[in-house]
Design an enzyme around this catalytic site. Sequence first.
Site, PDB file in Angstrom:
ATOM      1  N   ASP A  66       9.995  21.338  41.468  1.00  0.00           N
ATOM      2  CA  ASP A  66       8.818  21.664  40.669  1.00  0.00           C
ATOM      3  C   ASP A  66       7.643  20.816  41.126  1.00  0.00           C
ATOM      4  OD1 ASP A  66       9.725  23.665  38.987  1.00  0.00           O
ATOM      5  OD2 ASP A  66      10.673  22.242  37.631  1.00  0.00           O
ATOM      6  N   ASP A 103      -1.905  22.783  21.859  1.00  0.00           N
ATOM      7  CA  ASP A 103      -1.306  22.439  23.160  1.00  0.00           C
ATOM      8  C   ASP A 103      -1.105  20.926  23.234  1.00  0.00           C
ATOM      9  OD1 ASP A 103      -0.536  22.115  25.758  1.00  0.00           O
ATOM     10  OD2 ASP A 103      -2.166  23.301  26.632  1.00  0.00           O
ATOM     11  N   THR A 138       4.152  30.841  27.544  1.00  0.00           N
ATOM     12  CA  THR A 138       5.488  31.170  28.037  1.00  0.00           C
ATOM     13  C   THR A 138       5.406  31.410  29.538  1.00  0.00           C
ATOM     14  OG1 THR A 138       5.308  33.578  27.785  1.00  0.00           O
ATOM     15  CG2 THR A 138       6.041  32.322  25.855  1.00  0.00           C
ATOM     16  N   GLN A 140       6.522  33.868  31.055  1.00  0.00           N
ATOM     17  CA  GLN A 140       6.277  35.279  31.329  1.00  0.00           C
ATOM     18  C   GLN A 140       4.793  35.630  31.184  1.00  0.00           C
ATOM     19  OE1 GLN A 140       8.921  34.217  29.466  1.00  0.00           O
ATOM     20  NE2 GLN A 140      10.421  34.671  31.074  1.00  0.00           N
ATOM     21  N   MET A 143       0.012  32.216  29.637  1.00  0.00           N
ATOM     22  CA  MET A 143      -1.223  31.888  28.925  1.00  0.00           C
ATOM     23  C   MET A 143      -0.900  31.568  27.472  1.00  0.00           C
ATOM     24  SD  MET A 143      -3.107  35.611  28.580  1.00  0.00           S
ATOM     25  CE  MET A 143      -2.270  37.009  27.818  1.00  0.00           C
ATOM     26  N   LYS A 159      -6.258  31.222  27.090  1.00  0.00           N
ATOM     27  CA  LYS A 159      -6.438  30.249  28.179  1.00  0.00           C
ATOM     28  C   LYS A 159      -5.181  30.280  29.026  1.00  0.00           C
ATOM     29  CE  LYS A 159      -5.014  26.216  27.432  1.00  0.00           C
ATOM     30  NZ  LYS A 159      -4.762  24.925  26.776  1.00  0.00           N
ATOM     31  N   ASP A 287      14.664  22.121  32.914  1.00  0.00           N
ATOM     32  CA  ASP A 287      14.834  21.545  31.582  1.00  0.00           C
ATOM     33  C   ASP A 287      14.759  22.572  30.453  1.00  0.00           C
ATOM     34  OD1 ASP A 287      12.186  22.181  31.707  1.00  0.00           O
ATOM     35  OD2 ASP A 287      11.422  20.172  31.254  1.00  0.00           O
ATOM     36  N   ASP A 291      15.218  28.056  32.542  1.00  0.00           N
ATOM     37  CA  ASP A 291      15.755  27.534  33.801  1.00  0.00           C
ATOM     38  C   ASP A 291      17.274  27.660  33.885  1.00  0.00           C
ATOM     39  OD1 ASP A 291      13.277  26.722  34.826  1.00  0.00           O
ATOM     40  OD2 ASP A 291      13.338  24.850  33.695  1.00  0.00           O
TER      41      ASP A 291
END
Length: 452
Positions: A66, A103, A138, A140, A143, A159, A287, A291
């Site tokens: 990553d 966030d 997410t 997928q 945003m 965003k 994590d 994943d």
Amino acid sequence: MAKYAGAEQTIIVLVSLLVALIPTTIGALLSAIGIAGMDRLVQRNVLAMSGRAVEAAGDVSTLLLDKTGTITFGNRQAAEFLTVGQVTEADLANAAQLSSLADETPEGRSIVVLAKEKYDLRERAQGELTHATWIEFTAQTRMSGVDLDEKDGVHSTRKGAAAAVANWVKENGGETDNELDVAVERISNLGGTPLVVAEKKGSAPARVLGVIYLKDVVKPGIRERFAEMRAMGIKTVMITGDNPLTAAAIAEEAGVDDYLAEATPEDKMALIKKEQEGGRLVAMTGDGTNDAPALAQADVGVAMNTGTSAAKEAGNMVDLDSNPTKLIEIVEIGKQLLITRGALTTFSIANDVAKYFAIIPAMFAVVYPGLGKLNIMHLHSPMSAITSAIIFNALIIIGLIPLALRGVQYKPSSSQSLLRRNLGIYGVGGLILPFVGIKAIDLIVQFIPGLH
């Protein structure tokens, strides 16, 4: 008594031949090498679910890493607000702050702080907006944002990644223009991460407000680490949710071999399967629940201790420190384990070949006098030769235990270089040492009564 080729031999002599000539050295040390590898992982706060996982780490030829937290520091900070069209920077900053209130990532907090400090916007609390519906990020959708219920309808703010937000704008009746592409490309070419901000008020079409410039810093020394991996024949692949331009800039600076941009969990799984189809063993970290499938598919899946239960159950290792960079160390430990095993195996085989010159002539020289020419060590008697070989065999196993536990010194290099090193040091050493050791022991045991 037993007879072989006309030469009478006692059971003791035959057992001695068996013990001395089969590869007992490496057989006795294999467990010590494996335990030492597991111990080195534990010292680095990594729990391996099986010994096979440690061995697989040594055979890994593709590393999936990553970008955030592994290649870069992972604490990207908002540095600038770039507006699009007639939008003012204050309006963009206000919308960016609003979409980031829920966030809790370092990036989200930095956006709120930049909006407050640069434009003197009041830092609102998430709890103040009781009429808000928060949209979580997410893998997928790529945003996040918020929907506010207002008198004139729902005020939505989003965003996220440029492509994802642009699609959201188009789905809600809006359009994007070249100005947005220019801003995104400018930030991406600098190696930064562009976050596009858009809004939709009531029944009006959605519109793009601008772009947030997130700065990211590549960790010092990481390029040299990847060069070492490359020297060992290991391919490094950077995984990131960034757009291709940003990914390419970071990949070039970090020195990785390849990258996967705008990656989704499905993309990771597809990449792992593609690498494995080519005969490569793959290692990766993760994590999240998303994943878990990729961690299960990878040959070495290292789950972070702070991750979800699904991720930890899917992987075959758990990093108690939750440090993604440790994947490189895990591979190095696995490589050292294999290097140690290869070195001691080479030594063991060469060592056993040398012992033939001590035992075979001693056993059969009476029946085949020509074998006496193989007694190049000029050992005192057949019995002292066999005794010396058995004693040496026992001592060499004890002497090699510290090396098996400590491991052969790790030096990043190609498999050809490792082979030459093993043959040069442990192959030649394994041939010479028995001649010296057995002869020295023979000089001592010849004075023991009954060995003449």
